[in-house]
Motif scaffolding. Sequence first.
Motif, PDB file in Angstrom:
ATOM      1  N   MET A 216      -5.115 -32.287  25.852  1.00 36.35           N
ATOM      2  CA  MET A 216      -3.700 -31.778  25.951  1.00 36.35           C
ATOM      3  C   MET A 216      -2.456 -32.462  25.666  1.00 36.35           C
ATOM      4  SD  MET A 216      -4.024 -28.351  27.491  1.00 36.35           S
ATOM      5  CE  MET A 216      -2.468 -28.065  28.050  1.00 36.35           C
ATOM      6  N   GLN A 217      -2.583 -33.636  25.968  1.00 40.38           N
ATOM      7  CA  GLN A 217      -1.440 -34.555  25.717  1.00 40.38           C
ATOM      8  C   GLN A 217      -1.310 -34.719  24.005  1.00 40.38           C
ATOM      9  OE1 GLN A 217      -2.268 -38.701  26.784  1.00 40.38           O
ATOM     10  NE2 GLN A 217      -0.008 -38.952  27.431  1.00 40.38           N
ATOM     11  N   ARG A 218      -2.409 -34.774  23.357  1.00 40.95           N
ATOM     12  CA  ARG A 218      -2.540 -34.847  22.000  1.00 40.95           C
ATOM     13  C   ARG A 218      -1.889 -33.530  21.516  1.00 40.95           C
ATOM     14  NH1 ARG A 218      -6.242 -33.307  18.183  1.00 40.95           N
ATOM     15  NH2 ARG A 218      -6.038 -34.164  15.937  1.00 40.95           N
ATOM     16  N   ALA A 219      -2.369 -32.414  21.929  1.00 38.10           N
ATOM     17  CA  ALA A 219      -2.004 -31.197  21.443  1.00 38.10           C
ATOM     18  C   ALA A 219      -0.604 -31.128  21.492  1.00 38.10           C
ATOM     19  CB  ALA A 219      -2.550 -30.155  22.063  1.00 38.10           C
ATOM     20  N   GLY A 220       0.071 -31.559  22.724  1.00 41.12           N
ATOM     21  CA  GLY A 220       1.581 -31.537  23.061  1.00 41.12           C
ATOM     22  C   GLY A 220       2.351 -32.328  22.024  1.00 41.12           C
ATOM     23  N   LEU A 221       1.706 -33.691  21.856  1.00 41.06           N
ATOM     24  CA  LEU A 221       2.413 -34.355  20.954  1.00 41.06           C
ATOM     25  C   LEU A 221       2.706 -33.673  19.272  1.00 41.06           C
ATOM     26  CD1 LEU A 221       1.121 -37.884  22.036  1.00 41.06           C
ATOM     27  CD2 LEU A 221       3.690 -37.040  22.084  1.00 41.06           C
ATOM     28  N   LEU A 222       1.422 -32.981  18.974  1.00 37.28           N
ATOM     29  CA  LEU A 222       1.495 -32.121  17.676  1.00 37.28           C
ATOM     30  C   LEU A 222       2.483 -31.163  17.763  1.00 37.28           C
ATOM     31  CD1 LEU A 222      -2.275 -32.786  17.148  1.00 37.28           C
ATOM     32  CD2 LEU A 222      -0.467 -33.406  15.681  1.00 37.28           C
ATOM     33  N   THR A 223       2.563 -30.636  18.962  1.00 33.00           N
ATOM     34  CA  THR A 223       3.243 -29.652  19.095  1.00 33.00           C
ATOM     35  C   THR A 223       4.858 -29.895  19.011  1.00 33.00           C
ATOM     36  OG1 THR A 223       2.135 -28.124  20.372  1.00 33.00           O
ATOM     37  CG2 THR A 223       4.310 -27.819  20.587  1.00 33.00           C
ATOM     38  N   ARG A 224       5.288 -31.127  19.636  1.00 30.33           N
ATOM     39  CA  ARG A 224       6.409 -31.482  19.544  1.00 30.33           C
ATOM     40  C   ARG A 224       6.890 -32.181  18.070  1.00 30.33           C
ATOM     41  NH1 ARG A 224       7.209 -35.895  24.253  1.00 30.33           N
ATOM     42  NH2 ARG A 224       9.422 -35.925  23.307  1.00 30.33           N
ATOM     43  N   LEU A 225       5.813 -32.768  17.538  1.00 35.46           N
ATOM     44  CA  LEU A 225       6.092 -33.054  15.896  1.00 35.46           C
ATOM     45  C   LEU A 225       5.968 -31.863  15.023  1.00 35.46           C
ATOM     46  CD1 LEU A 225       3.394 -36.079  16.085  1.00 35.46           C
ATOM     47  CD2 LEU A 225       5.957 -36.308  15.342  1.00 35.46           C
ATOM     48  N   ALA A 226       5.822 -30.793  15.471  1.00 33.89           N
ATOM     49  CA  ALA A 226       6.340 -29.433  14.589  1.00 33.89           C
ATOM     50  C   ALA A 226       5.023 -29.243  13.594  1.00 33.89           C
ATOM     51  CB  ALA A 226       7.508 -29.207  13.943  1.00 33.89           C
ATOM     52  N   ARG A 227       3.834 -30.076  14.015  1.00 33.86           N
ATOM     53  CA  ARG A 227       2.760 -29.672  13.178  1.00 33.86           C
ATOM     54  C   ARG A 227       1.777 -28.554  13.818  1.00 33.86           C
ATOM     55  NH1 ARG A 227       1.050 -35.901  12.735  1.00 33.86           N
ATOM     56  NH2 ARG A 227       2.949 -36.801  12.020  1.00 33.86           N
ATOM     57  N   ARG A 228       2.445 -27.507  13.595  1.00 34.27           N
ATOM     58  CA  ARG A 228       1.832 -26.085  14.174  1.00 34.27           C
ATOM     59  C   ARG A 228       0.497 -25.988  13.895  1.00 34.27           C
ATOM     60  NH1 ARG A 228       4.734 -21.119  12.150  1.00 34.27           N
ATOM     61  NH2 ARG A 228       6.452 -21.896  13.310  1.00 34.27           N
ATOM     62  N   GLU A 229      -0.036 -26.093  12.758  1.00 37.74           N
ATOM     63  CA  GLU A 229      -1.592 -25.504  12.481  1.00 37.74           C
ATOM     64  C   GLU A 229      -2.637 -26.810  13.261  1.00 37.74           C
ATOM     65  OE1 GLU A 229      -2.846 -22.980  11.421  1.00 37.74           O
ATOM     66  OE2 GLU A 229      -0.747 -22.216  11.136  1.00 37.74           O
ATOM     67  N   LEU A 232      -2.255 -25.921  16.881  1.00 33.76           N
ATOM     68  CA  LEU A 232      -3.289 -24.941  17.151  1.00 33.76           C
ATOM     69  C   LEU A 232      -4.875 -25.319  17.158  1.00 33.76           C
ATOM     70  CD1 LEU A 232      -1.620 -21.979  15.129  1.00 33.76           C
ATOM     71  CD2 LEU A 232      -1.846 -22.118  17.842  1.00 33.76           C
ATOM     72  N   GLU A 233      -5.172 -26.282  16.159  1.00 31.91           N
ATOM     73  CA  GLU A 233      -6.394 -26.631  16.209  1.00 31.91           C
ATOM     74  C   GLU A 233      -6.689 -27.647  17.303  1.00 31.91           C
ATOM     75  OE1 GLU A 233      -7.190 -28.787  12.506  1.00 31.91           O
ATOM     76  OE2 GLU A 233      -6.891 -26.962  11.427  1.00 31.91           O
ATOM     77  N   ALA A 234      -5.697 -28.445  17.886  1.00 30.75           N
ATOM     78  CA  ALA A 234      -5.859 -29.277  19.002  1.00 30.75           C
ATOM     79  C   ALA A 234      -5.998 -28.812  20.267  1.00 30.75           C
ATOM     80  CB  ALA A 234      -4.651 -29.909  18.935  1.00 30.75           C
ATOM     81  N   TYR A 235      -5.264 -27.345  20.155  1.00 32.17           N
ATOM     82  CA  TYR A 235      -5.517 -26.736  21.415  1.00 32.17           C
ATOM     83  C   TYR A 235      -7.085 -25.785  21.617  1.00 32.17           C
ATOM     84  CZ  TYR A 235      -0.747 -27.281  23.138  1.00 32.17           C
ATOM     85  OH  TYR A 235       0.319 -27.962  23.618  1.00 32.17           O
ATOM     86  N   ASP A 236      -7.551 -25.572  20.399  1.00 32.83           N
ATOM     87  CA  ASP A 236      -8.701 -25.132  20.202  1.00 32.83           C
ATOM     88  C   ASP A 236      -9.805 -26.103  20.624  1.00 32.83           C
ATOM     89  OD1 ASP A 236      -7.823 -22.735  19.192  1.00 32.83           O
ATOM     90  OD2 ASP A 236      -8.327 -23.333  17.073  1.00 32.83           O
ATOM     91  N   ALA A 237      -9.498 -27.294  20.461  1.00 24.97           N
ATOM     92  CA  ALA A 237     -10.319 -28.430  21.040  1.00 24.97           C
ATOM     93  C   ALA A 237     -10.284 -28.507  22.274  1.00 24.97           C
ATOM     94  CB  ALA A 237      -9.861 -29.741  20.214  1.00 24.97           C
ATOM     95  N   VAL A 238      -9.197 -28.367  23.028  1.00 23.10           N
ATOM     96  CA  VAL A 238      -9.372 -28.270  24.615  1.00 23.10           C
ATOM     97  C   VAL A 238     -10.095 -27.147  25.009  1.00 23.10           C
ATOM     98  CG1 VAL A 238      -7.264 -27.958  26.512  1.00 23.10           C
ATOM     99  CG2 VAL A 238      -6.981 -29.351  24.519  1.00 23.10           C
TER     100      VAL A 238
END
Length: 763
Positions: A216-229, A232-238
């Motif tokens: 979740m932390q990784r997905a949140g960082l990617l969200t803050r970095l505006a790397r949307r796709e 999304l893949e990171a949240y899929d992994a969660v």
Amino acid sequence: MTSFQPNADSLFAEGLALQKRGRIADAVERYRQALALDPDHFNALHLLGVCNTQTGQLDEAETLLRRAAALLPDNAPVHNNLAVTLRHAGKLDAARVACDQAIALKPDYAEAHGNRANILREQKQFAAALADYDRCIALRPGSAEAQVNRALVLRDLDRPADALASLDRALALKPDCFEAYQERAEILARQGRLEPALAACEGALTLRPTHVPTLMQRAGLLTRLARREAALEAYDAVLAVDPKQAQAHYIRAALLTEANRLEEALADYDRAVALRPDYVEAVINRGTVLMRLGRHEDALANYDALLALRPDCAEAHNNRGIVLKELGRFEEAAASYDLAAGLRPAYPEALLNRGNLYKQRGAFDAALAAYADAIAARPDYAEAYNNRGLTLREMGRLDEAVASYDVAINLDPNYPEAHYNRGIALSAAMRVDEAITCYDQVLTLNPDHAKSRWNRGLSHLLRGNYRQGWADYEARWDNTELKATLPPYRQPRWDGIEPLDGRTILLHTEQGFGDTIQFCRYAALLAAQGARVLLALEPPLTRLLGRVEGVAGVAMRGEVFMLPPFDFFCPLLSLPRLFDTQIDTIPAPQRYLAAEAQAIAGWEQRLGPRRALRVGLAWSGNAQHRNDVNRSIPLAQLTPLALPGVELISLQKEIRFSDAMMLPALPGLRDVRDGMKDFDDTAALVETLDLVISADTAVAHLAAALGKPTWILLPFACDWRWLIDRTDSPWYPTVTLFRQGQEQSWGPVVDRVVAALAAKVAG
């Protein structure tokens, strides 16, 4: 028969070995057995306290560790472990005192310094905590854990650079220190250094690829970095690891909303709301997506969103009440139901839910009023009539309960729970044949309704229809609570057909002590078939039942991996079915238990010369028994038994507070609890008596199995084994039964017992 009798030290050693292998539950059992033999065994007290802390039983852990500390006050580790327990219990001041004691005894005790630092940090005494962490590291320089904890307090002191340096030292000491990577990512993210934080997350995930918080932390960082796709893949992994992560669904839905992928966003909001009905942000955003999709009615139905926007929405208040009730927040739930009913006076669902809440809290009159309101709002509301019946049954108003179930069934003939509940009420009213008809109806509607099959079995057994009763009684293993007690033996369960000659069968107990005493008689029948019979028992029964005819050995129940070899197992209460026991074929010898002669002599000496008719008295059983309120008798109601010419001996191993207050009213009742360590001791005491008078407890079974004249006082709705309307028992030749009438009062029963006792004294 002889069996090995371990001592406290050997039991402790077994427990320690088991604990080292991670078998905490087994270790706990050994430590408890050691303490049963030696209550002041320091090591058993100490390590049982540690085990209880590990399993979250903090109150007991504290008691044990304080006892250990009192025995050896100079032992630093016990004070340190007490501190850990107290900290977990939130008793921070006391925990700190315990740590101080440990450190005073052993100033160079690194672990105690670390524990005190943890406590100080929770108390927000960060500077003092840092000093203790530094002391811990000075004493144990190679501790990566101490460096990580030091970093946490430095973070709290708003010294992120020093915290990162401490984490770097932790990773130098232990390159696979997951916590260091995880905390490094957190600190860097707080500083806005998102790329290094992401790298730290990646490092943590190489160590624990499926750790959901870090994913979740990784997905949140990617969200803050505006790397949307990528996000999304990171949240899929969660969600691949934990599909129930509501927050992952929620943030994924927000990303999809940003991408204008609204149907997908709605699906994720739906999942988030299904997982957390009180997830306000998710529901509000769901309403927004519904409106963007043009589905305005669906948006209005989104109760939490509407409640946030429209506080006068009755449905939202009702549904909020349901969620709060499930969460156990009863006052808020009641307020929500009241608001819903106030906003819409004729709102049957809210009124029903309010009634259920009152019922659950024991406010029965208020519950009945709420159900009446629900029925007034919806006269054909079968569920309200059913729940009204449940409340009336708990109030003891059985005829009214049955009438309420009748209405529910008339409204919905295919309502299994109403038929079942009607059967339970009829059973409580001893309308047994009618109850059986109800259970039959349930099983017609739902053949897998195990509770109905089990209760039908109990009704048939009460009726004396043993063949049908035993068959249905096997459905007890489909009951969740009992099924959990079935030991996981690898050996097959005996089917009553497989030959036993020369083979070993293990009989295990399953319910109360009385059941075990009643049905251990079947060991002799198995031995007659050539079987070697083992009994798996609770400790209070092992000495006594080890001498039962046909029993070759006993073992502690639950010690699956410590049992001697055996070929088959069988639950003790399944044996009557396997032997096709009928009323006239019950194996009922005059007695099948015996106490030790030496123990009997000891009681004779203690009780002294016989001055009168010596009568044992037992008036209450297990307070946790589901029918205890009916079968146990307040001691105050038994004072008339103190007749001239009668010497009363208490057979109660435990006396409840309310009964203890009555003891002065029975000065002739001798309390000898200190001599009754187990059933073997009690059996020896019973052997010295002329008569036993008992409520329906294990003591009654014990006395009857010893062949002692036994008078049993039964509630109106009695247990199945005593059958209906009999004053004798086919299970026990020396038993006389005294039953309550329909008035369900003990007064008339006691009057009959007193008269019979007076006649016995006179005769």
